[in-house]
Design an enzyme around this catalytic site. Structure first.
Site, PDB file in Angstrom:
ATOM      1  N   GLU A   1      -5.887  -4.842   8.723  1.00  0.00           N
ATOM      2  CA  GLU A   1      -4.938  -3.731   8.836  1.00  0.00           C
ATOM      3  C   GLU A   1      -4.410  -3.623  10.252  1.00  0.00           C
ATOM      4  O   GLU A   1      -5.074  -4.058  11.191  1.00  0.00           O
ATOM      5  CB  GLU A   1      -5.642  -2.410   8.554  1.00  0.00           C
ATOM      6  CG  GLU A   1      -5.899  -2.093   7.120  1.00  0.00           C
ATOM      7  CD  GLU A   1      -6.392  -0.655   7.020  1.00  0.00           C
ATOM      8  OE1 GLU A   1      -5.834   0.068   6.204  1.00  0.00           O
ATOM      9  OE2 GLU A   1      -7.323  -0.268   7.751  1.00  0.00           O
TER      10      GLU A   1
ATOM     11  N   ASP B   1     -11.607   0.825   2.526  1.00  0.00           N
ATOM     12  CA  ASP B   1     -10.632   1.052   3.588  1.00  0.00           C
ATOM     13  C   ASP B   1     -11.346   1.199   4.932  1.00  0.00           C
ATOM     14  O   ASP B   1     -12.519   1.536   4.986  1.00  0.00           O
ATOM     15  CB  ASP B   1      -9.877   2.350   3.270  1.00  0.00           C
ATOM     16  CG  ASP B   1      -8.454   2.288   3.787  1.00  0.00           C
ATOM     17  OD1 ASP B   1      -8.147   1.388   4.578  1.00  0.00           O
ATOM     18  OD2 ASP B   1      -7.664   3.148   3.372  1.00  0.00           O
TER      19      ASP B   1
ATOM     20  N   GLU C   1       0.854  -1.188   0.000  1.00  0.00           N
ATOM     21  CA  GLU C   1       0.000   0.000   0.000  1.00  0.00           C
ATOM     22  C   GLU C   1       0.886   1.233   0.000  1.00  0.00           C
ATOM     23  O   GLU C   1       1.824   1.328   0.799  1.00  0.00           O
ATOM     24  CB  GLU C   1      -0.916   0.030   1.224  1.00  0.00           C
ATOM     25  CG  GLU C   1      -1.772   1.305   1.256  1.00  0.00           C
ATOM     26  CD  GLU C   1      -2.697   1.411   2.464  1.00  0.00           C
ATOM     27  OE1 GLU C   1      -2.674   0.519   3.340  1.00  0.00           O
ATOM     28  OE2 GLU C   1      -3.441   2.412   2.525  1.00  0.00           O
TER      29      GLU C   1
ATOM     30  N   GLU D   1      -8.021   2.324  -2.901  1.00  0.00           N
ATOM     31  CA  GLU D   1      -8.663   2.177  -1.593  1.00  0.00           C
ATOM     32  C   GLU D   1      -9.530   3.403  -1.339  1.00  0.00           C
ATOM     33  O   GLU D   1      -9.086   4.543  -1.505  1.00  0.00           O
ATOM     34  CB  GLU D   1      -7.600   2.056  -0.488  1.00  0.00           C
ATOM     35  CG  GLU D   1      -6.760   0.803  -0.638  1.00  0.00           C
ATOM     36  CD  GLU D   1      -5.907   0.524   0.597  1.00  0.00           C
ATOM     37  OE1 GLU D   1      -6.001   1.307   1.573  1.00  0.00           O
ATOM     38  OE2 GLU D   1      -5.148  -0.462   0.568  1.00  0.00           O
TER      39      GLU D   1
ATOM     40  N   ASN E   1      -4.423   5.115  -1.983  1.00  0.00           N
ATOM     41  CA  ASN E   1      -5.589   5.703  -1.310  1.00  0.00           C
ATOM     42  C   ASN E   1      -6.115   6.863  -2.140  1.00  0.00           C
ATOM     43  O   ASN E   1      -5.351   7.694  -2.601  1.00  0.00           O
ATOM     44  CB  ASN E   1      -5.195   6.215   0.071  1.00  0.00           C
ATOM     45  CG  ASN E   1      -4.775   5.082   0.988  1.00  0.00           C
ATOM     46  OD1 ASN E   1      -5.615   4.353   1.497  1.00  0.00           O
ATOM     47  ND2 ASN E   1      -3.469   4.923   1.174  1.00  0.00           N
TER      48      ASN E   1
END
Ligand code: C2E
Ligand code: CA
Ligand code: CA
Length: 747
Positions: free
Chosen positions: A701, A644, A524, A614, A582
């Site tokens: 996460e 997310d 990520e 995300e 993101n």
């Protein structure tokens, strides 16, 4: 002003004279008192009026002296005429000194009004009195002039009085009406006197004496009821008073209806008055319609068009008025400043129409919290202000109502949404009678900023330390000056802009590992800002600035460039690694997004399957319908979509139902306790099962320890990410890591 008649009793004459002197002196004294209790222009006006009435009293005293000492009436003209004539002159000056509302009427119109009033009054006077006097004294110009002087001077005063009254401030209308009546009575008495003396029809105790007495009495009453009326605040558009509409026509109406029957014969005697009445009526209606239009304009100038609440101007006006009343005694005044938190976000994510809707509802709720007489204003954007005034200070009670009003969510486009306000309250302290209205607003703002910094939706009440404490130093001298905090934010924003413009942002990568075999299944990308003095900043430190100042597009472009360049580099090194980026939620409304991404991928020869976007759960939820088509097109192209922070919001399940996605990322807080808390464990297990049923990959996460990792692995979670597996790291470390993991013991 009595004559000693041959047959009149001396005692009655003296008594009459004494009463007259007493009355005129009393009226003069009342005016002195009125002047002393007034300020500014009314004070000077009343002082001059005291002089005028004093002159009248002096004239009466001289008359009394003639009657008592010389035992004869004064000759005409006599020394008594000097103070008597000073009366209308001074009274005219006094009337002109009263303040008038600053209307938009032109000076020309004022001039015409005065001419109209004077001419009509003169015509009346002529028809009723003077033509007879003129006929009588046509041979004797001097006697005629003296007979004429009093009524004509009275007429000038009366004209000024009528014009001033027509333009008077509402607060002064009562005393000015009385003064006009008093002047009118004096004019009437003087004219009647001129009329009856022609054939010697005047005698002591004549009704004319009563009219003079009545005039003096009304002067005294006007002086007594006059009170300290503060200058009203200036208005954006001033609406003329109703009086000002009809009063200038009143003399015309009188002259036009009384005159023709006196001087005309036959049919015309009725037709002419009728014409005058219709013309006056027509003019009054036109003036009234004008006034209504002005009233509408005035109202609009003081209202906020979106919410219908007061606007900043009206708020300032009302506050100034409230502060003035406060200084006159026992009223409390408080200002509450209400600012919505993160409203920019609402605007950006829901669009302007929905955001406007929120503002309207916020306005309605605020209006529902206050008492009648309080003022709710929208000061601009998402700032509201409440003015709370009354006999008792209920401001804290109302403040709590406001807090409670925001505890219910707002329903916008069928979605429920909580708005958080920052609320500051400042109460005008009793010990500070000279407090400026603006200062009170500033204090409420300072308190509001304190609430905002504390991220608290409780009411913060202004106290002096707020001005002085530590880093939040605020200068009271300037309104809405940002606190030191605010200043730091502004500096940071400048530096951020500079960094973005020069491409000085960085991306680090955190590995995502397959839980069953430990392979790196992707990374990520996480944004970093290597700040020249503050060290490397994490997104939390600056993303709100990015959102609030329209920098999302630039930041996203920059991140995508860096990320896709890195991906291309890794591919060149023989390690194709899936990358997650993101995205700011508002981008998912951008129908160009899929094409932009595809183009960026193609330019570097990267397969779309490598990219995952995300999106943050709570923001997207509010506009499911809008984003589904964008999501669908992304997936059609092969780009993956991940939700997310799953589990941090409240409507997660409907989310899974409504959106077609590839991956959910269970929030770190959500999974932190799975190994110890059976309830949390049950929920996570259920989510994993549900996601799998829907064909969705589950990523955990924030996995920080082996225990959690093991639990997740045992319960079928697909992928793990967190410090336990690897911290975010620079791009050049990633290929080595992938090789390492691939060669790890699990394989
Ligand atoms: P996120 O997407 O939930 O990112 C995961 C965050 O958790 C990252 O914080 C990461 O460093 C941190 N993290 C990873 N493992 C652990 C762990 O084991 N324990 C703990 N306590 N934290 C862990 P980071 O880098 O500060 O990013 C914060 C947020 O900023 C991200 O949350 C993401 O929402 C946002 N963000 C980051 N980069 C970007 C970007 O390029 N664009 C946009 N729009 N948002 C970004
Ligand atoms: Ca993320
Ligand atoms: Ca997250």
């Amino acid at each position: 002003m009595t004559l000693v008649l041959a047959d009149g009793s001396y005692a009655a004459t003296v008594l009459d004279d004494l009463i007259t002197v007493a009355l005129s002196s009393y009226a003069a004294v009342c005016s002195v008192l009125a002047a002393r209790s007034a300020d500014g222009r009314p004070r000077r006006a009343w002082a001059t009026m005291a002089g005028a009435l004093g002159a009248w009293a002096l004239g009466d005293a001289m008359w009394l002296a003639y009657d008592v000492v010389l035992q004869r009436e004064p000759p005409s003209p006599s020394v008594a005429d000097i103070p008597y004539l000073a009366f209308p002159v001074l009274a005219a000056v006094a009337m002109a000194r009263f303040p008038t509302a600053s209307t938009r009427q032109s000076r020309l119109r004022l001039l015409f009004d005065a001419a109209n009033v004077a001419l009509c009054l003169f015509l009346l006077l002529w028809m009723l009195v003077l033509n007879r006097v003129f006929d009588e004294y046509s041979h004797d110009k001097v006697t005629f002039s003296v007979a004429l002087l009093y009524p004509v001077l009275d007429l000038v005063v009366l004209t000024i009085a009528v014009v001033v009254l027509a333009r008077a401030e509402a607060t002064q209308r009562r005393e000015l009406s009385l003064l006009t009546v008093a002047i009118g009575l004096a004019a009437l008495a003087d004219s009647a006197y001129a009329y009856v003396t022609v054939d010697g029809g005047y005698g002591t105790g004549n009704v004319i004496d009563l009219i003079w007495a009545a005039s003096l009495a009304v002067f005294a009453i006007a002086a007594l009821i006059s009170q300290r009326t503060p200058e009203p605040p200036k208005q954006a558009v001033s609406v003329p008073s109703n009086t000002s509409l009809w009063l200038p026509y009143a003399p015309l109406l009188l002259a036009g209806t009384i005159g023709p029957p006196l001087v005309m014969t036959g049919f015309e005697r009725f037709i002419v008055p009728l014409i005058v009445v219709t013309v006056c009526a027509r003019q009054s209606v036109a003036a009234w319609e004008n006034r209504r239009l002005l009233a509408v304009a005035a109202d609009e100038a003081l209202r906020d068009p979106l919410t219908g609440l007061a606007n900043r101007n009206l708020f300032h006006e009302r506050l100034a008025h409230a502060m003035m009343l406060r200084s006159r005694g026992n009223r409390s005044v408080a200002v509450m400043s209400v600012d919505l938190d993160d409203f920019k976000l609402v605007n950006d994510s829901l669009g302007h129409p929905a955001a406007d809707d929120v503002l309207r509802r916020v306005g309605q709720r605020l209006a529902g919290c206050v008492r009648t007489g309080d003022t709710v204003a929208r000061m601009g954007g998402d700032e509201f202000a409440l003015l709370l005034e009354g006999r008792v200070d209920d401001s804290h009670l109302i403040a709590h109502r406001v807090v409670a009003a925001f505890q219910e969510p707002f329903t916008v486009d069928g979605q429920e949404m909580l708005m958080r306000p920052s609320i500051g309250l400042a109460v005008a302290p009793e010990g500070e009678p000279d407090l400026e209205p603006d200062t009170l607003i500033e204090r409420a703002d300072i308190a509001m900023y304190a609430a905002k910094r504390a991220r608290s939706s409780e009411v913060h009440t202004f106290h002096a330390e707020m001005v002085m404490t530590g880093p939040d130093v605020v200068d009271l001298g300037e309104s809405r000056r940002p606190s030191a905090d605010g200043a730091a934010q502004i500096r940071l924003l400048g530096e951020l802009r500079h960094a973005i413009d020069h491409g000085r942002l960085d991306v680090v990568y955190q590995p995502k590992l397959a839980l069953d075999n430990g392979t790196v299944v992707g990374v990520e990308a996480l944004l970093r800002w290597p700040h020249p003095t503050l060290g490397t900043l994490r997104p939390d430190a600056f993303l709100s600035l990015v959102r609030q100042h329209g920098l999302m597009r630039q930041v996203t472009d920059l991140v995508l460039d860096m990320v896709l360049d890195d991906a291309a580099t890794w591919i060149a090194l023989g390690v194709p690694i899936p990358i997650a980026v993101n995205l700011f939620a508002p981008f998912l409304r951008d129908t160009q997004l899929p094409d932009t991404l595809i183009l960026a991928l193609e330019q570097r020869g990267l397969p779309a399957e490598l990219l995952t976007v995300e999106i943050t759960e709570d923001l997207v939820l509010s506009e499911v319908a809008m984003v589904t088509s964008v999501l669908r097109r992304l997936r059609e192209h092969g780009i993956k979509v991940a939700i997310d922070d799953f589990g941090s919001g409240y409507s997660a399940l409907s989310y899974l139902r409504d959106l077609t996605i590839d991956e959910v990322k269970l929030d770190g807080h959500f999974i932190a306790s799975v190994a110890t808390d059976t309830r949390a464990a049950a929920v996570v297990r259920a989510v994993i099962d549900l996601a799998h049923d829907l064909g969705i990959i589950v990523v955990a996460e924030g996995v920080e320890d082996a225990e959690t990792a093991n639990w997740l692995q045992q319960h079928g979670c697909d992928v793990g990410q967190g410090y336990h597996f690897g911290r975010p790291m620079d791009a050049d470390l990633i290929p080595g890591l992938v090789h390492l993991a691939a060669a790890g013991p699990d394989r």
